[in-house]
Design a protein around this motif. Structure first.
Motif, PDB file in Angstrom:
ATOM      1  N   VAL A 144       0.861  -1.177   0.000  1.00 36.59           N
ATOM      2  CA  VAL A 144       0.000   0.000   0.000  1.00 36.59           C
ATOM      3  C   VAL A 144       0.900   1.230   0.000  1.00 36.59           C
ATOM      4  O   VAL A 144       1.766   1.361   0.873  1.00 36.59           O
ATOM      5  N   VAL A 174      -3.512   0.213   7.589  1.00 38.70           N
ATOM      6  CA  VAL A 174      -3.260  -0.792   6.558  1.00 38.70           C
ATOM      7  C   VAL A 174      -3.115  -2.144   7.234  1.00 38.70           C
ATOM      8  O   VAL A 174      -2.396  -2.268   8.227  1.00 38.70           O
ATOM      9  N   VAL A 227      -7.865  -1.519   4.025  1.00 39.13           N
ATOM     10  CA  VAL A 227      -7.321  -0.176   4.253  1.00 39.13           C
ATOM     11  C   VAL A 227      -8.399   0.679   4.909  1.00 39.13           C
ATOM     12  O   VAL A 227      -9.592   0.472   4.684  1.00 39.13           O
ATOM     13  N   LEU A 229      -4.784   6.284  -0.155  1.00 40.80           N
ATOM     14  CA  LEU A 229      -3.970   5.073  -0.190  1.00 40.80           C
ATOM     15  C   LEU A 229      -4.156   4.364  -1.519  1.00 40.80           C
ATOM     16  O   LEU A 229      -5.281   4.226  -2.004  1.00 40.80           O
ATOM     17  N   VAL A 241      -3.520   0.722  -3.290  1.00 39.68           N
ATOM     18  CA  VAL A 241      -3.235  -0.684  -3.038  1.00 39.68           C
ATOM     19  C   VAL A 241      -2.507  -1.265  -4.252  1.00 39.68           C
ATOM     20  O   VAL A 241      -2.951  -1.111  -5.388  1.00 39.68           O
TER      21      VAL A 241
END
Length: 215
Positions: A67, A77, A182, A190, A192
């Protein structure tokens, strides 16, 4: 949240909460996320407020994903089951989630499992230049904007990595049908990464595989 939305949606090709077709069939799951979460970029970027799971559980013996912290804020996370509270803005606040958080804690069931310690006097050898990505790696030991967090899980131990370096904050007793997860809030964004990793996974670990029965 509106600042986050402007940043997330600055690409006119993005569609709000509509994952695009991509080679990797695993992405963020818009059917298992909080009411205030926004998922874009083909199901790889989360912002807004709340939790979002990935579409596939971790069924193989050794799984790894990353992430990237695209924008600072409050984030977490880690892993969670589908029974977690998706409207929590911080992970690890129930017995169904295990995660590393932006306040430098590793949390589970509303408790702190580990507290990261900032390196106040990093040595020159720790200020490593990542030539491939043309960046200076974070040597404080505390995740920051622009860093990449790696997550590995072998059904015995959950581990976190900061820009490819193991943080030595293992988590045990992770149970249930576990999914990558997340959490975002306060402007955090964020991304991924489920394949084509920035950093080499630990030995024996690989990207998440889809169970044949799910195909």
């Amino acid at each position: 949240m509106f600042c986050c939305l402007r940043t997330c949606l600055n690409d006119p090709n993005n569609a709000h909460n509509i994952p695009l077709i991509q080679e990797n069939p695993i992405c963020l799951d818009t059917s298992h996320m909080g009411h205030e979460v926004v998922v874009i970029k083909g199901g790889t970027r989360a912002c807004g407020s709340g939790c979002c799971l990935a579409t596939a559980p971790l069924v193989q013996s050794k799984s790894y994903f990353e992430v990237k912290i695209q924008q600072a804020g409050q984030w977490s996370v880690g892993l969670a089951t589908r029974q977690t509270n998706f409207n929590n803005t911080k992970g690890g606040q129930d017995k169904e989630s295990w995660c590393l958080c932006s306040d430098a804690t590793v949390c589970h069931n509303a408790g702190i499992v580990h507290q990261l310690e900032e390196k106040t006097n990093p040595t020159t050898t720790e200020n490593v230049v990542d030539m491939e990505n043309a960046t200076i790696l974070n040597s404080t030991g505390i995740p920051q904007e622009g860093d990449t967090i790696g997550v590995s899980f072998d059904h015995i131990e959950l581990n976190f990595y900061l820009n490819g370096k193991k943080l030595e904050v293992p988590v045990h007793h992770v149970k249930g049908a576990i999914y990558p997860a997340v959490w975002v809030d306060d402007g955090a964004i964020l991304d991924v990464v489920l394949d084509n990793f920035t950093y080499t996974p630990p030995p024996g670990f690989d990207r998440i595989m889809i169970e044949q029965s799910l195909l």
